[in-house]
Scaffold this motif. Structure first.
Motif, PDB file in Angstrom:
ATOM      1  N   LEU A   1      17.732   4.853 -11.193  1.00 28.39           N
ATOM      2  CA  LEU A   1      17.326   5.920 -12.100  1.00 28.39           C
ATOM      3  C   LEU A   1      15.899   5.708 -12.606  1.00 28.39           C
ATOM      4  N   SER A   2      15.518   4.463 -12.840  1.00 28.98           N
ATOM      5  CA  SER A   2      14.156   4.167 -13.305  1.00 28.98           C
ATOM      6  C   SER A   2      13.129   4.531 -12.245  1.00 28.98           C
ATOM      7  N   LEU A   3      13.459   4.252 -10.986  1.00 31.58           N
ATOM      8  CA  LEU A   3      12.553   4.631  -9.901  1.00 31.58           C
ATOM      9  C   LEU A   3      12.393   6.148  -9.870  1.00 31.58           C
ATOM     10  N   LYS A   4      13.474   6.886 -10.065  1.00 35.69           N
ATOM     11  CA  LYS A   4      13.405   8.344 -10.086  1.00 35.69           C
ATOM     12  C   LYS A   4      12.575   8.829 -11.276  1.00 35.69           C
ATOM     13  N   ILE A   5      12.705   8.162 -12.421  1.00 33.18           N
ATOM     14  CA  ILE A   5      11.926   8.545 -13.601  1.00 33.18           C
ATOM     15  C   ILE A   5      10.436   8.321 -13.335  1.00 33.18           C
ATOM     16  N   ILE A   6      10.105   7.194 -12.726  1.00 31.91           N
ATOM     17  CA  ILE A   6       8.709   6.932 -12.362  1.00 31.91           C
ATOM     18  C   ILE A   6       8.190   8.050 -11.468  1.00 31.91           C
ATOM     19  N   ASP A   7       9.000   8.465 -10.489  1.00 30.78           N
ATOM     20  CA  ASP A   7       8.610   9.553  -9.589  1.00 30.78           C
ATOM     21  C   ASP A   7       8.391  10.857 -10.356  1.00 30.78           C
ATOM     22  N   GLU A   8       9.287  11.144 -11.286  1.00 27.71           N
ATOM     23  CA  GLU A   8       9.185  12.384 -12.059  1.00 27.71           C
ATOM     24  C   GLU A   8       7.918  12.396 -12.904  1.00 27.71           C
ATOM     25  N   ILE A   9       7.619  11.286 -13.550  1.00 28.03           N
ATOM     26  CA  ILE A   9       6.395  11.204 -14.368  1.00 28.03           C
ATOM     27  C   ILE A   9       5.161  11.372 -13.485  1.00 28.03           C
ATOM     28  N   ALA A  10       5.204  10.779 -12.292  1.00 31.73           N
ATOM     29  CA  ALA A  10       4.088  10.921 -11.354  1.00 31.73           C
ATOM     30  C   ALA A  10       3.903  12.380 -10.948  1.00 31.73           C
TER      31      ALA A  10
ATOM     32  N   TYR B   1       2.568   4.578  -8.080  1.00 35.16           N
ATOM     33  CA  TYR B   1       1.786   3.346  -8.234  1.00 35.16           C
ATOM     34  C   TYR B   1       1.007   3.374  -9.551  1.00 35.16           C
ATOM     35  N   ALA B   2       0.390   4.528  -9.862  1.00 37.37           N
ATOM     36  CA  ALA B   2      -0.414   4.641 -11.082  1.00 37.37           C
ATOM     37  C   ALA B   2       0.472   4.572 -12.329  1.00 37.37           C
ATOM     38  N   VAL B   3       1.645   5.207 -12.274  1.00 42.69           N
ATOM     39  CA  VAL B   3       2.585   5.132 -13.401  1.00 42.69           C
ATOM     40  C   VAL B   3       3.007   3.686 -13.624  1.00 42.69           C
ATOM     41  N   ASP B   4       3.362   3.029 -12.543  1.00 46.27           N
ATOM     42  CA  ASP B   4       3.758   1.613 -12.612  1.00 46.27           C
ATOM     43  C   ASP B   4       2.651   0.777 -13.226  1.00 46.27           C
ATOM     44  N   LYS B   5       1.435   0.997 -12.770  1.00 49.39           N
ATOM     45  CA  LYS B   5       0.327   0.142 -13.211  1.00 49.39           C
ATOM     46  C   LYS B   5      -0.021   0.364 -14.682  1.00 49.39           C
ATOM     47  N   ILE B   6       0.003   1.620 -15.141  1.00 46.87           N
ATOM     48  CA  ILE B   6      -0.359   1.851 -16.540  1.00 46.87           C
ATOM     49  C   ILE B   6       0.692   1.251 -17.474  1.00 46.87           C
ATOM     50  N   LEU B   7       1.964   1.350 -17.086  1.00 43.96           N
ATOM     51  CA  LEU B   7       3.009   0.757 -17.919  1.00 43.96           C
ATOM     52  C   LEU B   7       2.985  -0.768 -17.827  1.00 43.96           C
ATOM     53  N   TRP B   8       2.571  -1.290 -16.681  1.00 42.74           N
ATOM     54  CA  TRP B   8       2.404  -2.740 -16.557  1.00 42.74           C
ATOM     55  C   TRP B   8       1.286  -3.219 -17.489  1.00 42.74           C
ATOM     56  N   LEU B   9       0.200  -2.460 -17.560  1.00 34.83           N
ATOM     57  CA  LEU B   9      -0.900  -2.823 -18.464  1.00 34.83           C
ATOM     58  C   LEU B   9      -0.435  -2.789 -19.919  1.00 34.83           C
TER      59      LEU B   9
ATOM     60  N   GLY C   1       0.790  -1.220   0.000  1.00 37.75           N
ATOM     61  CA  GLY C   1       0.000   0.000   0.000  1.00 37.75           C
ATOM     62  C   GLY C   1       0.823   1.272   0.000  1.00 37.75           C
ATOM     63  N   TYR C   2       2.142   1.150  -0.122  1.00 34.72           N
ATOM     64  CA  TYR C   2       3.006   2.321  -0.188  1.00 34.72           C
ATOM     65  C   TYR C   2       3.062   2.798  -1.641  1.00 34.72           C
ATOM     66  N   VAL C   3       2.081   3.652  -1.985  1.00 34.67           N
ATOM     67  CA  VAL C   3       1.827   3.990  -3.382  1.00 34.67           C
ATOM     68  C   VAL C   3       2.863   4.944  -3.966  1.00 34.67           C
ATOM     69  N   GLN C   4       3.794   5.434  -3.141  1.00 35.70           N
ATOM     70  CA  GLN C   4       4.861   6.278  -3.669  1.00 35.70           C
ATOM     71  C   GLN C   4       6.020   5.455  -4.232  1.00 35.70           C
ATOM     72  N   TYR C   5       5.826   4.158  -4.320  1.00 36.64           N
ATOM     73  CA  TYR C   5       6.806   3.295  -4.979  1.00 36.64           C
ATOM     74  C   TYR C   5       6.198   2.703  -6.246  1.00 36.64           C
ATOM     75  N   GLY C   6       6.981   2.725  -7.326  1.00 36.99           N
ATOM     76  CA  GLY C   6       6.684   1.932  -8.508  1.00 36.99           C
ATOM     77  C   GLY C   6       7.713   0.818  -8.569  1.00 36.99           C
ATOM     78  N   LYS C   7       7.510  -0.108  -9.472  1.00 34.68           N
ATOM     79  CA  LYS C   7       8.445  -1.222  -9.616  1.00 34.68           C
ATOM     80  C   LYS C   7       9.243  -1.054 -10.906  1.00 34.68           C
ATOM     81  N   PRO C   8      10.532  -0.713 -10.806  1.00 34.70           N
ATOM     82  CA  PRO C   8      11.339  -0.544 -12.016  1.00 34.70           C
ATOM     83  C   PRO C   8      11.802  -1.882 -12.585  1.00 34.70           C
ATOM     84  N   ASP C   9      10.851  -2.630 -13.117  1.00 33.25           N
ATOM     85  CA  ASP C   9      11.190  -3.967 -13.609  1.00 33.25           C
ATOM     86  C   ASP C   9      11.778  -3.893 -15.019  1.00 33.25           C
TER      87      ASP C   9
END
Length: 272
Positions: free
Chosen positions: A219-228, A236-244, A185-193
């Motif tokens: 760097l990918s985690l930082k990019i996810i943060d920047e896009i957010a 979390y939303a950035v991660d999920k849309i790219l996962w989809l 539930g820590y939505v300020q994290y995305g998964k830089p897979d």
């Protein structure tokens, strides 16, 4: 590119899902499920870590399916690990080598993995003991979350938490540590897979680091943060849309169109 990538992904995902799929249908994917609760015991946290640890490459089939007959389901392992008790696991198995632990697990759960899959199992055994050791230092789930919150509430040091977890727990790399935290539930994290890094590298967003390096993860985690931040949404939303985009699996709507990563990258290149 960072300014437009999220919107391109939104449009791409909605279009590929078909005419009956709208932005309101997409919204339910971009936030954690409403009924999800943080684990309320150290034992349940231990189980969550072990679930995340086998959520890589072929492991959900090799490990989860072998344990329970169901992809990703490791619940039957709890009978061997004293109800997923970290302290009891350390008492029972903390001095064993990975091979010795595996030799105890396999007959107990009536599993006989293919010899080629043994390395995955040995790595998983390393996770079992190192995760138990790490969690044994916390008396309660409250103590654990207090520890997590020290990092989570400070944006400057937030990226160092998954790094720390990856050092403490064998088999949990940076990306899986982010995934574990995200699923708590820590939505300020995305998964830089690997798939998200592929998108960032192919579109020229991630530069100066090889895909497999720890620098690329960071760097990918930082990019996810920047896009957010640009789009006023959560990582979390950035991660999920790219996962989809990458999976094509609209699991809440019983629709799976397969991996669309290459098509998405091509489209963004055309539009940019």
């Amino acid at each position: 590119m960072k300014n437009t990538l999220y919107q391109y992904a939104i449009e791409f995902v909605i279009k590929n899902a078909g005419d009956d799929f709208s932005s309101s249908d997409l919204d339910k994917y971009l936030v954690p499920e409403k009924d999800r609760e943080k684990p309320k015991s150290i034992n349940r946290l231990y189980q969550s870590i072990l679930e995340s640890a086998q959520n890589v490459q072929m492991s959900p089939n090799v490990i989860g399916k072998a344990i329970s007959g169901e992809k990703g389901n490791i619940r039957p392992l709890g009978s061997f690990l004293s109800g997923f008790s970290p302290k009891k696991t350390m008492l029972d198995f903390g001095t064993l080598t990975d091979s010795e632990l595996l030799n105890r697990i396999l007959p107990t759960l009536a599993i006989q993995p293919h010899p080629e899959k043994r390395k995955l199992w040995l790595r998983y055994c390393k996770t079992i003991t190192s995760a138990a050791k790490f969690l044994s230092q916390f008396e309660t789930d409250v103590n654990f979350y207090e520890f997590i919150d020290q990092y989570y509430q400070d944006k400057k040091i937030r990226p160092f938490l998954p790094m720390l977890l990856s050092y403490e727990i064998d088999g949990i790399g940076f990306a899986l540590a982010c995934d574990f935290l995200k699923e708590l539930g820590y939505v300020q994290y995305g998964k830089p897979d690997t798939h998200i890094k592929d998108i960032f590298i192919e579109l020229g967003i991630l530069i100066g680091a090889s895909k497999q390096s720890s620098k690329a993860d960071y760097l990918s985690l930082k990019i996810i943060d920047e896009i957010a931040d640009i789009n006023d949404i959560t990582p979390y939303a950035v991660d999920k849309i790219l996962w989809l985009v990458c999976s094509g699996n609209y699991y809440l709507d019983d629709l799976d169109i397969g991996n669309q990563k290459k098509a998405f990258i091509s489209l963004v290149r055309e539009l940019a």
